[in-house]
Design a protein around this motif. Sequence first.
Motif, PDB file in Angstrom:
ATOM      1  N   LYS A   6       0.838  -1.206   0.000  1.00 56.91           N
ATOM      2  CA  LYS A   6       0.000   0.000   0.000  1.00 56.91           C
ATOM      3  C   LYS A   6       0.870   1.253   0.000  1.00 56.91           C
ATOM      4  O   LYS A   6       0.561   2.237  -0.688  1.00 56.91           O
ATOM      5  CB  LYS A   6      -0.925  -0.010   1.205  1.00 56.91           C
ATOM      6  CG  LYS A   6      -2.030  -1.061   1.110  1.00 56.91           C
ATOM      7  CD  LYS A   6      -2.997  -0.973   2.281  1.00 56.91           C
ATOM      8  CE  LYS A   6      -4.112  -2.003   2.125  1.00 56.91           C
ATOM      9  NZ  LYS A   6      -5.102  -1.951   3.235  1.00 56.91           N
ATOM     10  N   ALA A   7       1.967   1.224   0.782  1.00 57.80           N
ATOM     11  CA  ALA A   7       2.867   2.370   0.840  1.00 57.80           C
ATOM     12  C   ALA A   7       3.516   2.621  -0.521  1.00 57.80           C
ATOM     13  O   ALA A   7       3.648   3.775  -0.960  1.00 57.80           O
ATOM     14  CB  ALA A   7       3.943   2.132   1.903  1.00 57.80           C
ATOM     15  N   GLU A   8       3.907   1.540  -1.202  1.00 54.44           N
ATOM     16  CA  GLU A   8       4.508   1.676  -2.532  1.00 54.44           C
ATOM     17  C   GLU A   8       3.495   2.190  -3.547  1.00 54.44           C
ATOM     18  O   GLU A   8       3.826   2.995  -4.423  1.00 54.44           O
ATOM     19  CB  GLU A   8       5.095   0.335  -2.984  1.00 54.44           C
ATOM     20  CG  GLU A   8       6.347  -0.069  -2.200  1.00 54.44           C
ATOM     21  CD  GLU A   8       6.843  -1.456  -2.534  1.00 54.44           C
ATOM     22  OE1 GLU A   8       6.042  -2.246  -3.079  1.00 54.44           O
ATOM     23  OE2 GLU A   8       8.022  -1.758  -2.257  1.00 54.44           O
ATOM     24  N   ALA A   9       2.244   1.712  -3.430  1.00 50.14           N
ATOM     25  CA  ALA A   9       1.185   2.185  -4.335  1.00 50.14           C
ATOM     26  C   ALA A   9       0.919   3.680  -4.120  1.00 50.14           C
ATOM     27  O   ALA A   9       0.723   4.437  -5.083  1.00 50.14           O
ATOM     28  CB  ALA A   9      -0.094   1.384  -4.104  1.00 50.14           C
ATOM     29  N   ILE A  10       0.925   4.106  -2.850  1.00 48.86           N
ATOM     30  CA  ILE A  10       0.720   5.528  -2.536  1.00 48.86           C
ATOM     31  C   ILE A  10       1.868   6.360  -3.083  1.00 48.86           C
ATOM     32  O   ILE A  10       1.657   7.454  -3.629  1.00 48.86           O
ATOM     33  CB  ILE A  10       0.590   5.723  -1.002  1.00 48.86           C
ATOM     34  CG1 ILE A  10      -0.720   5.107  -0.503  1.00 48.86           C
ATOM     35  CG2 ILE A  10       0.653   7.200  -0.632  1.00 48.86           C
ATOM     36  CD1 ILE A  10      -0.847   5.065   1.002  1.00 48.86           C
TER      37      ILE A  10
END
Length: 365
Positions: free
Chosen positions: A103-107
């Motif tokens: 999720k952090a990478e997607a953000i």
Amino acid sequence: MSNSNAVANGLAGAGGGIIAQIITYPLQTVNTRQQTERIAKKGSSHPPKRPAPPPASSALLQILQVIKTEGWGGLYSGLKPSLFGTAASQGIYYYFYQVFKNKAEAIAVARKHKGRGDGTVGMFSWLLVAALAGSLNVLLTNPIWVLVTRMQTHTQAERKIMEGKKEALMRESSESPTGSTLPEKLAELDSIKPRPYGTWHAACEVYSEAGVTGFWKGIIPTLIMVCNPSIQFMIYESSLKHLRGKRAASKQGLKTVSALEVFLLGALAKLGATVSTYPLLVVKSRLQAKQEIGGNISLRYSGTIDAIIKMIRYEGLPGFYKGMSTKIVQSVFAASVLFMLKEELVKVYTVLAVKSQKLLSNVIN
């Protein structure tokens, strides 16, 4: 694919954790006993009445001493729940770590598309990801580690209780002499050899002392200690990212990192995290161990703040760093083995997943 990635990391973390735990468990047992050993500082206002025996000069000598007095079972007391706890902890931690990491990478990618950032996850985000995964892990698995700590320190606690009984008998004998009964009673106490006890016994003891809440003893310092894996993974991920970046920028264009390099990066990361958070680990172990030791109020803690105050008052700051050298050796080696095995297991899982997909597509076609 992201869920599959999370599952792969969860399974790999559990498998690597179990192997690392088995290899380093004797050191972990000795370290827990070192952490829970109470030795009053000089000039303490209310030192324990019973003089503490001098500890062995090294972890190796302590291991040999445990084997001599308790057998191999003493070194591996609590191994079964510890393995279960390791599998559960590593599985839960790595699963949620990978979920939050994805999720952090997607953000980060989404922010790059909006013209903010370079698309990579920052250091603070790594800390937050590790902290969230660690908090969930702690809340779900703390009861297991309470039992493991009890089982690792049971014989140590029983021995001290026995010493307290001997002191009480000697005081009674000096106040009202009973002839030859004292040597007989002392010999009877000496004949009782404490031995490691089972998981069910430990669970019943915890429940009888504090009820259900007893299984979450030490939860406050343990939750604070979430910063340990946070610092560990911040160092590890940042170092890994830097190393891969250097490889990608080189003329060879190699992005792969060897198992030895992962081992060394894991050791560096765990070393930094362990040194910075060790006092919290000692407080946690003290809270989770049996409190009724020797009948002295200075040896019993009602909570985290009480433990910290009494440790400062009776033992001084060195009390917060008992057994740190043993812990560094155990945790750094375990973390290095874990990281190395985890990365290799993830590669194996990925290869098998790709092959199974190709086989399935060939069968369908």
